[in-house]
Motif scaffolding. Structure first.
Motif, PDB file in Angstrom:
ATOM      1  N   CYS A  12       0.824  -1.127  -0.123  1.00 28.13           N
ATOM      2  CA  CYS A  12       0.092  -0.059   0.243  1.00 28.13           C
ATOM      3  C   CYS A  12       0.978   1.156  -0.022  1.00 28.13           C
ATOM      4  O   CYS A  12       1.841   1.340   0.758  1.00 28.13           O
ATOM      5  N   GLU A  14       0.779   5.123   0.588  1.00 30.28           N
ATOM      6  CA  GLU A  14      -0.205   6.009   1.019  1.00 30.28           C
ATOM      7  C   GLU A  14       0.727   7.562   1.380  1.00 30.28           C
ATOM      8  O   GLU A  14       1.626   7.466   1.365  1.00 30.28           O
ATOM      9  N   ARG A  87      -7.006  -1.654   5.336  1.00 35.38           N
ATOM     10  CA  ARG A  87      -7.284  -0.311   4.397  1.00 35.38           C
ATOM     11  C   ARG A  87      -8.386   0.349   5.172  1.00 35.38           C
ATOM     12  O   ARG A  87      -8.322   1.561   5.259  1.00 35.38           O
ATOM     13  N   ILE A 105      -4.857   6.541   0.689  1.00 35.06           N
ATOM     14  CA  ILE A 105      -4.114   5.297  -0.024  1.00 35.06           C
ATOM     15  C   ILE A 105      -4.216   5.745  -1.392  1.00 35.06           C
ATOM     16  O   ILE A 105      -5.272   6.151  -1.882  1.00 35.06           O
ATOM     17  N   ILE A 108      -2.602   0.446  -4.157  1.00 36.83           N
ATOM     18  CA  ILE A 108      -2.375  -0.889  -3.887  1.00 36.83           C
ATOM     19  C   ILE A 108      -1.692  -1.825  -4.804  1.00 36.83           C
ATOM     20  O   ILE A 108      -2.277  -1.894  -6.050  1.00 36.83           O
TER      21      ILE A 108
END
Length: 157
Positions: A12, A14, A87, A105, A108
């Motif tokens: 991920c 972010e 998430r 985010i 992914i």
């Protein structure tokens, strides 16, 4: 897992932005970005707070692999099974080290290679946006100076 991706993990990417902290005026103007350890503990604690102690095993799978204060990007490795709950945890997080944050985010990815590509693309976007803003701030005064100079030359003629 030797190649960094593995079939059971996701990456991920972010972005973090901080709001002003009204309680601590001394640190208001200082640049602050939490360490990887502080980010991990904030995610871990928030996950347990939101999903309970029974879901704490998923919180143990979180690995903060990269955090950059200049771009405010964070790269996190999570197992695929835990991804939906993590998430949600990332979306619900609002403080890190007693500082209000907004975490979103960006992407992914399934492998470290695609995560790296996404991170590089995001850094390019951040710096392009920054340079456009800087160029716009510089261009306006320069245009005014040029207009003033050309106006003075026309008055002399």
């Amino acid at each position: 897992e030797a190649n960094g991706g593995g079939s059971g993990s996701c990456w991920c990417l972010e972005e973090e932005s901080f709001s002003n902290n009204r309680n601590n005026s001394k640190k208001k103007n200082q640049s602050f970005f939490p360490s990887r350890k502080e980010i991990f503990y904030a995610l871990h604690d928030n996950h347990i707070q939101n999903f309970g102690l029974a879901a704490s095993a998923a919180a143990q799978d979180i690995q903060v692999r990269f955090s950059d204060p200049a771009t405010r990007l964070i790269l996190i490795r999570v197992s695929r099974e835990a991804l939906p709950k993590i998430r949600s945890t990332i979306t619900l997080i609002n403080t890190i080290v007693r500082r209000r944050v907004v975490v979103s985010i960006v992407t992914i990815n399934g492998s470290v290679r695609t995560a790296k590509r996404s991170a590089i693309e995001q850094v390019r976007k951040i710096y392009a946006h920054h340079f456009r803003n800087v160029a716009a701030r510089i261009a306006v005064p320069i245009q005014k100076q040029l207009q003033q100079r050309s106006g003075k030359k026309q008055k002399k003629n």
